[in-house]
Design a protein around this motif. Structure first.
Motif, PDB file in Angstrom:
ATOM      1  N   ARG A   2       0.967  -1.453   0.326  1.00 12.66           N
ATOM      2  CA  ARG A   2       0.279   0.330  -0.229  1.00 12.66           C
ATOM      3  C   ARG A   2       1.014   0.911   0.075  1.00 12.66           C
ATOM      4  N   ASP A   3       0.202   1.652  -0.439  1.00 11.77           N
ATOM      5  CA  ASP A   3       0.966   3.417  -0.340  1.00 11.77           C
ATOM      6  C   ASP A   3       1.837   4.133   0.877  1.00 11.77           C
ATOM      7  N   SER A   4       0.564   4.008   1.761  1.00 14.20           N
ATOM      8  CA  SER A   4       0.893   4.435   3.542  1.00 14.20           C
ATOM      9  C   SER A   4       2.058   3.221   4.077  1.00 14.20           C
ATOM     10  N   ASP A   5       2.415   2.153   2.928  1.00 13.89           N
ATOM     11  CA  ASP A   5       3.325   1.294   3.912  1.00 13.89           C
ATOM     12  C   ASP A   5       5.102   2.024   3.340  1.00 13.89           C
ATOM     13  N   ARG A   6       4.731   2.247   2.576  1.00 10.71           N
ATOM     14  CA  ARG A   6       5.475   2.469   1.138  1.00 10.71           C
ATOM     15  C   ARG A   6       6.419   3.860   1.665  1.00 10.71           C
ATOM     16  N   ARG A   7       5.090   4.505   2.296  1.00 10.67           N
ATOM     17  CA  ARG A   7       6.028   6.217   2.874  1.00 10.67           C
ATOM     18  C   ARG A   7       6.171   6.344   3.852  1.00 10.67           C
ATOM     19  N   ARG A   8       5.905   4.975   4.824  1.00 11.31           N
ATOM     20  CA  ARG A   8       6.612   4.627   5.945  1.00 11.31           C
ATOM     21  C   ARG A   8       7.414   3.963   5.851  1.00 11.31           C
ATOM     22  N   GLY A   9       7.293   3.388   4.790  1.00 12.59           N
ATOM     23  CA  GLY A   9       9.361   2.856   5.029  1.00 12.59           C
ATOM     24  C   GLY A   9      10.371   3.518   4.165  1.00 12.59           C
ATOM     25  N   GLY A  10       9.475   4.320   3.551  1.00 11.47           N
ATOM     26  CA  GLY A  10      11.037   5.861   3.215  1.00 11.47           C
ATOM     27  C   GLY A  10      11.310   6.230   4.434  1.00 11.47           C
ATOM     28  N   TRP A  11       9.850   6.921   4.839  1.00 16.62           N
ATOM     29  CA  TRP A  11       9.765   7.960   5.781  1.00 16.62           C
ATOM     30  C   TRP A  11      10.865   7.333   7.112  1.00 16.62           C
ATOM     31  N   MET A  12      10.854   6.396   7.805  1.00 17.86           N
ATOM     32  CA  MET A  12      12.135   5.348   8.483  1.00 17.86           C
ATOM     33  C   MET A  12      13.894   5.383   7.879  1.00 17.86           C
ATOM     34  N   THR A  13      13.510   5.456   6.410  1.00 17.37           N
ATOM     35  CA  THR A  13      14.592   5.222   5.961  1.00 17.37           C
ATOM     36  C   THR A  13      15.368   6.839   6.180  1.00 17.37           C
ATOM     37  N   GLU A  14      14.617   7.351   5.813  1.00 18.65           N
ATOM     38  CA  GLU A  14      15.400   8.434   6.158  1.00 18.65           C
ATOM     39  C   GLU A  14      15.812   9.066   7.458  1.00 18.65           C
ATOM     40  N   TRP A  15      14.477   8.122   8.013  1.00 20.78           N
ATOM     41  CA  TRP A  15      15.062   9.008   9.377  1.00 20.78           C
ATOM     42  C   TRP A  15      16.610   8.178   9.981  1.00 20.78           C
ATOM     43  N   LYS A  16      16.226   6.843   9.935  1.00 21.18           N
ATOM     44  CA  LYS A  16      17.869   6.017   9.929  1.00 21.18           C
ATOM     45  C   LYS A  16      19.409   6.553   9.650  1.00 21.18           C
ATOM     46  N   ALA A  17      19.102   7.428   8.225  1.00 19.35           N
ATOM     47  CA  ALA A  17      19.980   7.895   7.778  1.00 19.35           C
ATOM     48  C   ALA A  17      20.189   9.202   8.884  1.00 19.35           C
ATOM     49  N   CYS A  18      19.246  10.216   9.232  1.00 20.39           N
ATOM     50  CA  CYS A  18      18.999  10.846   9.690  1.00 20.39           C
ATOM     51  C   CYS A  18      20.049  10.972  11.335  1.00 20.39           C
ATOM     52  N   LEU A  19      19.601   9.530  11.587  1.00 18.61           N
ATOM     53  CA  LEU A  19      20.563   9.273  12.992  1.00 18.61           C
ATOM     54  C   LEU A  19      21.686   8.913  12.400  1.00 18.61           C
ATOM     55  N   ALA A  20      22.592   8.266  11.660  1.00 19.91           N
ATOM     56  CA  ALA A  20      23.429   7.489  11.142  1.00 19.91           C
ATOM     57  C   ALA A  20      24.276   9.093  10.838  1.00 19.91           C
ATOM     58  N   ALA A  21      23.619  10.435  10.820  1.00 20.24           N
ATOM     59  CA  ALA A  21      24.614  11.199  10.604  1.00 20.24           C
ATOM     60  C   ALA A  21      25.094  11.629  12.369  1.00 20.24           C
ATOM     61  N   LEU A  22      23.743  11.428  12.649  1.00 18.93           N
ATOM     62  CA  LEU A  22      24.347  11.932  14.115  1.00 18.93           C
ATOM     63  C   LEU A  22      24.937  11.493  14.978  1.00 18.93           C
ATOM     64  N   GLN A  23      25.395   9.949  15.039  1.00 18.31           N
ATOM     65  CA  GLN A  23      26.169   9.246  15.308  1.00 18.31           C
ATOM     66  C   GLN A  23      27.407   8.745  14.854  1.00 18.31           C
ATOM     67  N   PHE A  24      27.872   9.651  13.697  1.00 14.82           N
ATOM     68  CA  PHE A  24      28.739   9.554  13.018  1.00 14.82           C
ATOM     69  C   PHE A  24      29.281  10.744  13.285  1.00 14.82           C
ATOM     70  N   LEU A  25      28.801  11.831  12.864  1.00 15.76           N
ATOM     71  CA  LEU A  25      29.793  13.427  13.709  1.00 15.76           C
ATOM     72  C   LEU A  25      29.556  13.946  14.772  1.00 15.76           C
ATOM     73  N   THR A  26      28.549  13.436  15.754  1.00 18.13           N
ATOM     74  CA  THR A  26      28.703  13.551  17.130  1.00 18.13           C
ATOM     75  C   THR A  26      28.682  12.761  17.668  1.00 18.13           C
ATOM     76  N   ARG A  27      29.037  12.653  19.395  1.00 13.07           N
ATOM     77  CA  ARG A  27      29.540  11.842  20.611  1.00 13.07           C
ATOM     78  C   ARG A  27      27.227  12.942  21.066  1.00 13.07           C
ATOM     79  N   LEU A  28      27.056  12.841  20.836  1.00 13.93           N
ATOM     80  CA  LEU A  28      25.700  12.892  21.043  1.00 13.93           C
ATOM     81  C   LEU A  28      25.004  11.176  21.451  1.00 13.93           C
ATOM     82  N   PRO A  29      24.632  11.021  22.785  1.00 18.30           N
ATOM     83  CA  PRO A  29      24.296   9.426  22.933  1.00 18.30           C
ATOM     84  C   PRO A  29      22.409   9.062  22.328  1.00 18.30           C
TER      85      PRO A  29
END
Length: 272
Positions: A2-29
């Motif tokens: 479904r379109d909602s599942d695709r949007r949710r999967g895309g949102w989660m992918t981008e959210w993980k990418a944002c968390l990866a940037a924070l983990q790599f470039l900072t020492r925030l917990p």
């Protein structure tokens, strides 16, 4: 699917990418377990300005709080400690390694070997000390007048990391697939354009939240983008000419140098 599942999967992918940037470039917990694939690293580059925002908020908040309880000089030293700790000295280490290599005036191969060496030489120490002294001096100006400067202290780390994304996308990687920086070799101008949108949005929002009028907030964002782009291009091009490309160390050096240059320009212009 479904379109909602695709949007949710895309949102989660981008959210993980944002968390990866924070983990790599900072020492925030950021205590999230991520599958660090090459694709995740590539996507995470678009969120480097968000990591810069996190660093800027932490440093500005510390400077504001410390400035209320201790005199400006010790408050600036302690805020500087927070600034270094926020990234685990990751970019500072890159600056020192880059200074050791580029200022050795050796062959390209020898410069890259020097930069890879875990030991720090005289040029690296000098570069690191001078940069920390400049940051201390800037904080000593900012801490006594937080209403005037804190927004800029938040915005500068955003735009310095924004240019790092363009540097990754715009110049080849000098070590031919070696080292941690090679994980970002697949970063394209698409991620850089997304980083531009994020940098503009969060820097203007931060300046508005700190009491800057709309015109001033947008003006500072445009000025920071222009200065970071022009100075960053000159620095990256100069480094790439000597090294045959850029490395993880040079990305860190660009972030540190542009961060200071942006704040210095803003303080110099605003002190007139």
């Amino acid at each position: 699917m479904r379109d909602s599942d695709r949007r949710r999967g895309g949102w989660m992918t981008e959210w993980k990418a944002c968390l990866a940037a924070l983990q790599f470039l900072t020492r925030l917990p950021v205590r999230v377990s991520l599958d660090y694939t090459n694709d995740l690293f590539r996507r995470s580059a678009a969120y480097y300005p968000i990591a810069g925002l996190a660093v800027g908020l932490l440093v500005a908040g510390s400077a504001w709080l410390l400035g209320r309880v201790v005199p400006p000089a010790p408050a600036s030293v302690l805020a500087l400690g927070v600034w270094v700790a926020a990234t685990g000295a990751l970019h500072l280490d890159g600056l020192m390694d880059t200074a050791d290599g580029l200022l050795s005036h050796r062959s390209r191969e020898r410069m890259l070997e020097i930069m890879k060496d875990s030991r720090v030489g005289a040029m690296g120490v000098v570069a690191g000390v001078l940069l920390l002294l400049l940051k201390f001096a800037l904080l000593l100006t900012i801490v006594p007048a937080p209403d005037r400067w804190l927004g800029l202290l938040i915005a500068a780390p955003v735009w310095s990391r924004w240019f790092a994304v363009w540097a990754i996308a715009g110049w080849p990687y000098a070590r031919e697939g070696q080292g941690l920086g090679a994980l970002f070799a697949a970063v394209t101008r698409s991620e850089a354009r997304t980083a531009t949108v994020w940098a503009a949005a969060v820097s203007v929002a931060a300046l508005l939240a700190c009491g800057f009028p709309w015109v001033a907030a947008v003006g500072y964002a445009v000025g920071f983008a222009a200065l970071s782009g022009l100075l960053g291009y000159w620095l990256a091009r100069s480094m790439a000419r000597k090294l045959g490309g850029l490395t993880g160390d040079t990305y860190g050096a660009l972030i540190e140098l542009l961060e200071c240059a942006l704040l210095l320009a803003a303080v110099a212009a605003g002190s007139r």
